[in-house]
Scaffold this active site. Structure first.
Site, short mmCIF file in Angstrom:
data_model
loop_
_atom_site.label_atom_id
_atom_site.label_comp_id
_atom_site.label_asym_id
_atom_site.label_seq_id
_atom_site.Cartn_x
_atom_site.Cartn_y
_atom_site.Cartn_z
N HIS A 188 0.88 -1.00 -0.01
CA HIS A 188 -0.06 -0.24 0.00
C HIS A 188 0.87 1.21 0.09
CE1 HIS A 188 -3.17 2.67 1.30
NE2 HIS A 188 -2.29 3.36 2.11
N GLU A 189 1.80 1.43 0.89
CA GLU A 189 2.77 2.58 1.00
C GLU A 189 3.51 2.77 -0.30
OE1 GLU A 189 2.25 4.74 3.29
OE2 GLU A 189 1.07 3.31 4.54
N HIS A 214 1.45 4.29 -3.06
CA HIS A 214 1.46 5.86 -3.22
C HIS A 214 2.71 6.34 -3.85
CE1 HIS A 214 -1.55 6.49 0.00
NE2 HIS A 214 -1.31 5.73 0.71
N GLU A 255 -5.93 6.83 -0.75
CA GLU A 255 -5.89 5.84 0.04
C GLU A 255 -6.38 4.50 -0.57
OE1 GLU A 255 -4.14 5.20 3.01
OE2 GLU A 255 -3.33 7.32 2.45
#
Length: 265
Positions: free
Chosen positions: A127-128, A131, A190
């Site tokens: 997920h990070e 970004h 997100e």
């Protein structure tokens, strides 16, 4: 005053129109900063964090996190970052992790108490990194820059027209921008990072179904202490879970086709 306002508007429009891009999910973006600028900012921020926070010296812990992160970043396109990623475990009880442009990843030890296995840790790291792949940092800074110019223009017009209570109006505009633009924008980021992360973890050989378990754990760990979704920069856990489930089928296909299944634990 009128000339200044016209100049600001013209500048903002010219910059915005010249900075159009598309995210990995097909969403239109405005990116005002170069990759080199973002990488430099990431390097500086990471260096500061390494000075301010305690770095874990636990060998097994570091080996585990690096094993998961290495598998994830192997899937990152070279045009996003083609160098060697720097991965640091911070000895801190925050349940969090982050990735920065320029190939930097930080994982807080508190996360390891909530992400119960390598698959759940991969969901967070994926997920990070998502970004970074989607240029969300660039997009947020670009949006803030344009909003700043727009707010200055509105303030000048109110002052020029001698509108009563102009300071209160500007405050209301600021709140409106935050609730109406910036917070939904952050929630969009997100959700987009969740989907990119799901793809990354699956292609890396981590079970994407565990991303749902992760957010169930996150929800339980929060003890219900969350702002309502409208005023939150993050979607509610159940919203994230529903979004992940809706995109699970192609992720599971990628997982079954993965050439390697890491054994980090």
């Amino acid at each position: 005053m009128k000339r200044i306002s016209q100049h600001l508007i013209a500048t903002a429009l010219a910059v915005a129109l010249g900075a159009c891009a598309t995210s990995p999910t097909g969403r239109s973006q405005m990116l005002l900063y170069s990759d080199a600028q973002l990488a430099q900012m990431g390097d500086q921020a990471f260096a500061s964090m390494k000075e301010e926070l305690t770095i874990s010296n636990k060998r097994v812990q570091n080996s585990y996190v690096n094993c998961v992160a290495d598998a994830i970043v192997a899937q990152v396109p070279s045009e996003v970052f083609g160098g060697e990623w720097e991965i640091v475990v911070f000895d801190d009880e925050q349940v969090n992790a982050f990735a920065l442009p320029g190939g930097k990843i930080g994982v807080y030890t508190g996360l390891l108490n909530v992400a119960e296995n390598q698959h759940q840790l991969a969901a967070v790291i994926g997920h990070e990194v998502g970004h970074v792949i989607a240029n969300h940092g660039n997009e947020r800074m670009s949006q803030s820059a344009v909003i700043g110019v727009g707010s200055e223009v509105v303030g000048q017009v109110l002052e020029q027209q001698e509108v009563a209570g102009s300071s209160a109006i500007m405050g209301a505009i600021g709140l409106g921008v935050q609730v109406g633009v910036q917070l939904p924008f952050s929630r969009t980021h997100e959700s987009e990072a969740d989907i990119i992360g799901l793809q990354l973890m699956a292609k890396s050989g981590f079970n994407p179904a565990q991303s749902v378990n992760l957010w169930q754990n996150m929800d339980a760990a929060s003890s219900g202490e969350r702002p309502m979704e409208l005023l939150s920069t993050h979607p509610a856990p159940q919203t994230r879970i529903d979004n992940l489930k809706a995109n699970m089928a192609p992720a599971m296909a990628d997982y079954r086709a993965a050439p390697v299944y890491p054994s980090c634990e």
